[in-house]
Design an enzyme around this catalytic site. Sequence first.
Site, mmCIF file in Angstrom:
data_model
loop_
_atom_site.group_PDB
_atom_site.id
_atom_site.type_symbol
_atom_site.label_atom_id
_atom_site.label_comp_id
_atom_site.label_asym_id
_atom_site.label_seq_id
_atom_site.Cartn_x
_atom_site.Cartn_y
_atom_site.Cartn_z
ATOM 1 N N PRO A 115 23.379 40.544 56.077
ATOM 2 C CA PRO A 115 24.115 39.694 55.826
ATOM 3 C C PRO A 115 23.592 38.659 54.774
ATOM 4 O O PRO A 115 24.430 37.866 54.260
ATOM 5 C CB PRO A 115 24.496 39.035 57.092
ATOM 6 C CG PRO A 115 23.513 39.417 58.246
ATOM 7 C CD PRO A 115 23.030 40.752 57.580
ATOM 8 N N GLU A 138 18.067 41.739 65.927
ATOM 9 C CA GLU A 138 17.769 40.466 65.145
ATOM 10 C C GLU A 138 17.545 40.931 63.720
ATOM 11 O O GLU A 138 17.193 40.039 63.037
ATOM 12 C CB GLU A 138 16.759 39.387 65.579
ATOM 13 C CG GLU A 138 17.180 38.752 67.019
ATOM 14 C CD GLU A 138 18.746 38.027 66.933
ATOM 15 O OE1 GLU A 138 18.644 37.166 65.876
ATOM 16 O OE2 GLU A 138 19.592 38.376 67.722
ATOM 17 N N ARG A 179 33.096 57.736 45.750
ATOM 18 C CA ARG A 179 34.352 57.963 45.111
ATOM 19 C C ARG A 179 34.178 57.824 43.424
ATOM 20 O O ARG A 179 34.964 58.204 42.873
ATOM 21 C CB ARG A 179 35.481 56.993 45.484
ATOM 22 C CG ARG A 179 35.176 55.673 45.157
ATOM 23 C CD ARG A 179 36.163 54.519 46.078
ATOM 24 N NE ARG A 179 37.640 55.016 45.770
ATOM 25 C CZ ARG A 179 38.200 54.662 44.882
ATOM 26 N NH1 ARG A 179 37.740 53.754 43.980
ATOM 27 N NH2 ARG A 179 39.647 55.037 44.854
ATOM 28 N N ASP A 213 41.991 50.868 40.107
ATOM 29 C CA ASP A 213 41.954 50.084 41.034
ATOM 30 C C ASP A 213 41.719 48.764 41.111
ATOM 31 O O ASP A 213 41.230 48.255 40.133
ATOM 32 C CB ASP A 213 40.828 50.815 42.036
ATOM 33 C CG ASP A 213 41.253 52.111 42.574
ATOM 34 O OD1 ASP A 213 42.271 52.471 42.786
ATOM 35 O OD2 ASP A 213 40.340 52.816 42.892
#
Length: 266
Positions: free
Chosen positions: A89, A116, A154, A169
């Site tokens: 993150p 963690e 993809r 897209d």
Amino acid sequence: MRIDVISLFPEFVAQCAAFGVVGRAAERGLLSLHGWNPRDHAEGNYRRVDERPFGGGPGMVMLIDPLRASLRAARAADPALAKVVYLSPQGAPLTQARVRELAGRDRLILLCGRYEGIDERLIAAEVDEEISIGDYVLSGGELAAAVLVDAVARLQEGVLNDVESATQDSFGDDGLLDCPHYTRPVEHELGEVPAVLMSGNHAEIARWRRRQALGRTWQRRPDLLDEAALSKADRRLLDEYRASLAQAATDVAAENPLDQARTAKP
């Protein structure tokens, strides 16, 4: 393309990659996915891969040596140079532009943390890049790795049946969101298909789709418009879209004068 995933649950990523586009890429030999479990390189009867953090605090931190040994094994499995990506993150946001760059590589090694996180010394010594799939925290990096594998797979040549699918897209070559799409039936209780899409006039259809893509981006992700290189024609189409919204709002108000009076400010 070869992707190696280092995870305490390598079978999870493998299962996610067994279906749809990614599964088709593997079947066609366009992508190979390999899992490595740090527990296989851990020592002791319990094969520990984590320990309490120095300085105190909640949770556990993944140990250096089992992860480092997994990285070495993954690198040794193929001579091609591999970029090591830690799903975190705290990493840079994953964008379509970043996906395209990663998709052009021969090899990737994806490192999935748990608890963690992992010892910072391993990140500094072994990781080339940290990537985040969003501003939220997951239980581990496996879901993020599955997302990255799908996005990269993809874009491999020969994976999609229609090569135009990837370029059209959302976040494609022009950086805009995609236009809305419709299929049968033409008439439905939820509404009708826009007439222009059935007109057979390819120029008008392309113009309508471009206007919708511009308008949808303006409504939902205006930040993308700031980065897009819009032509004069694009700006005219966007003005048309805004004008059509304003006209639609006026028409609705005219049809419901009572509702308009109720919501009007004193």
